[in-house]
Design a protein around this motif. Structure first.
Motif, PDB file in Angstrom:
ATOM      1  N   ASP A   1       0.795  -1.227   0.000  1.00 37.62           N
ATOM      2  CA  ASP A   1       0.000   0.000   0.000  1.00 37.62           C
ATOM      3  C   ASP A   1       0.824   1.271   0.000  1.00 37.62           C
TER       4      ASP A   1
ATOM      5  N   LEU B   1      -2.861  -7.522   3.314  1.00 37.50           N
ATOM      6  CA  LEU B   1      -3.783  -6.393   3.412  1.00 37.50           C
ATOM      7  C   LEU B   1      -3.684  -5.706   4.763  1.00 37.50           C
TER       8      LEU B   1
ATOM      9  N   TYR C   1      -8.910  -3.391   5.206  1.00 41.24           N
ATOM     10  CA  TYR C   1      -9.251  -4.151   4.012  1.00 41.24           C
ATOM     11  C   TYR C   1      -9.534  -5.625   4.299  1.00 41.24           C
TER      12      TYR C   1
ATOM     13  N   GLY D   1     -10.533  -9.496  -0.324  1.00 35.89           N
ATOM     14  CA  GLY D   1     -10.497  -8.156   0.257  1.00 35.89           C
ATOM     15  C   GLY D   1     -11.855  -7.718   0.742  1.00 35.89           C
ATOM     16  N   ASN D   2     -11.928  -6.447   1.099  1.00 32.16           N
ATOM     17  CA  ASN D   2     -13.157  -5.817   1.547  1.00 32.16           C
ATOM     18  C   ASN D   2     -13.827  -5.202   0.324  1.00 32.16           C
TER      19      ASN D   2
ATOM     20  N   ALA E   1     -13.211  -1.874  -2.118  1.00 32.02           N
ATOM     21  CA  ALA E   1     -12.443  -2.182  -3.325  1.00 32.02           C
ATOM     22  C   ALA E   1     -13.137  -1.774  -4.619  1.00 32.02           C
TER      23      ALA E   1
END
Length: 189
Positions: A69, A106, A110, A178-179, A183
């Protein structure tokens, strides 16, 4: 500021009022169901692999990077390489490791919330379902739903099947995690 382009999907069904009135079954409801089904399949395909031309840009057509990230550009999706063109690893011990790496790659926002989970097609799910945690155990990383209709879980997160996701193969992204609230945005009006 994020700009979300909207696109239109529509149907122009050729049917006369007389035909609707004279049929012995609910033709209007049947047509409505067929259109809804087609819209759902078209949207589902576009949400995964759409090119952004008169349809949404799909999740799998975004720019991708293996960077974390802090170094990855906004809007770029992170991915984890398995190191194998058509699988996850040569040994049982390696197979679930890449999935565990996906979870821990992540940041906390997330991987927390009601819409955090895995996305893959049925073929990939059939392979992943056999993954065991460690070489010397018979414990599977996949936990099937206990009751009918309950979502199966993989490493503690729900698994959603979408046949628009690609099969395992070189240069494909067959599993996403992921979330989904954070996303990908879907705008309906």
């Amino acid at each position: 500021k994020i700009s979300i382009r909207v696109n239109e999907i529509y149907a122009l069904q050729q049917v006369t009022q007389r035909l609707l009135d004279d049929t012995s079954f609910n033709l209007g409801g049947w047509i409505e169901g067929k259109i809804g089904d087609k819209f759902g399949r078209s949207e589902g395909s576009a949400f995964i692999s759409g090119d952004g031309i008169l349809k949404p840009r799909g999740l799998l057509t975004c720019d991708v990077s293996t960077s974390g990230d802090a170094t990855r550009a906004f809007g770029t999706v992170q991915y984890i390489k398995t190191g194998y063109a058509t699988g996850f690893g040569a040994t049982v011990a390696l197979q679930a490791d890449k999935l565990i790496e996906m979870v821990y790659a992540l940041r906390a926002p997330y991987k927390a919330g009601p819409n955090v989970g895995w996305l893959m097609n049925s073929t990939t799910a059939g392979i992943v379902r056999k993954f065991k945690i460690g070489a010397a155990t018979d414990q599977y990383s996949w936990v099937p739903g206990i009751q009918d209709g309950e979502t199966p879980r993989l490493l503690g997160y729900p698994v959603w099947l979408d046949e628009n996701m690609p099969d395992l193969g070189a240069d494909t992204f067959p599993i996403a995690f992921g979330n989904w609230d954070l996303a990908y945005y879907i705008v309906d009006k």
